[in-house]
Design an enzyme around this catalytic site. Structure first.
Site: not given
Length: 284
Positions: A34, A36, A39, A86, A169, A185, A274
């Site tokens: 994570s 941060s 998460t 990211r 993002e 398929h 959040k």
């Protein structure tokens, strides 16, 4: 996961849920990532892994994951803070490769080649290089005001998902991704039965693809994608070529944001999500 599928000896499962699969136990290596450190899905999996006795390593810039890891004697690879998650891919990836070095061994020369090749890709597609010589700018123009679909080969699934997420993002657009040859398929039927003037299709591929995959891509582009497709090709499935392809796609998402007149950095709706959840947990 893609790299280990190409070069490793054991299977890797990527878990994005709150709960771990039932087979995770003391025989499992659980790498908890994570950026941060906050998460909530990642923290829930970390706690469950502890309770099951899994061998755990953590990768984070800080937050609750660092605190819990240190509290429980779990090794932590701490990466620099202050980036959008990211934008920290290089730090997170090489920390992970460090933990997984029994599966994938990279020499110093190979690591330096990754850095050099990615730097070359960034420079050749930089802001001051005109669109006619700039693959990333050309891709962004191709994607502007279109419905976006990305198709990758299995060995580039991570790159395909990454490009989809970067478009979400950075560019603030909807995008989807699928894989060859599975799309032959099912998904191909939809393309064969509609007008494509509002669609832009990107195929991520490699010169090292299986010969039958190459043939399937060629036929699919002629039968289904027609004039609505562009390819982004990696010369090989070596890490430096995969990372260079990712760098070009990252820049394309940035240029698409500029063409759309949006700021690529903030992801405000994630913050509102959040807040609505009541946790204030980190994004990535």
């Amino acid at each position: 996961k893609d790299l280990i599928n190409l070069r490793g000896k054991r299977p890797v499962f990527v878990n994005r849920d709150y709960s771990l699969p039932p087979y995770v136990d003391y025989n499992t290596l659980l790498v908890v990532i994570s950026y941060s450190g906050n998460t909530e899905e990642t923290l829930a999996s970390f706690r469950e892994g502890l309770s099951r006795g899994a061998l755990i390593f953590s990768i984070t810039s800080g937050g609750e994951l660092e605190r819990l890891s240190e509290e429980n004697g779990i090794p932590v690879a701490k990466v620099p803070a202050g980036f959008q998650p990211r934008a920290a891919m290089g730090y997170l990836l090489f920390a992970l490769l460090g933990f997984m070095r029994d599966e994938i061994t990279l020499t110093k020369d190979e690591v330096n080649k990754v850095s050099g090749e990615v730097d070359t890709a960034l420079k050749s597609n930089s802001l001051d290089v005109p669109a006619q010589e700039n693959e990333s700018k050309s891709l962004a123009q191709f994607l502007l005001d279109k419905e976006i679909s990305i198709y990758g080969v299995p060995s580039l699934e991570g790159a395909a998902k990454r490009f989809k997420c970067q478009l979400n993002e950075n560019s603030k657009v909807i995008a989807r991704y699928e894989l060859f040859s599975e799309m032959n398929h099912n998904d191909i039927v939809g393309w064969g039965s509609q007008e494509l003037k509002n669609n832009s299709i990107i195929v991520l591929r490699s010169d090292d693809d299986h010969p039958r995959i190459k043939k399937r891509i060629e036929i699919t582009e002629k039968l289904a994608f027609r004039d609505s497709v562009r390819e982004v090709t990696a010369p090989s499935l070596a890490l430096w070529d995969i990372m260079s392809l990712i760098a070009k796609c990252d820049l394309a998402s940035y240029y698409l944001a500029l063409l759309r007149g949006v700021d690529p950095t903030p992801v405000e709706i994630i913050g509102r999500m959040k807040e609505a959840l009541g946790g204030g947990q980190g994004q990535g």
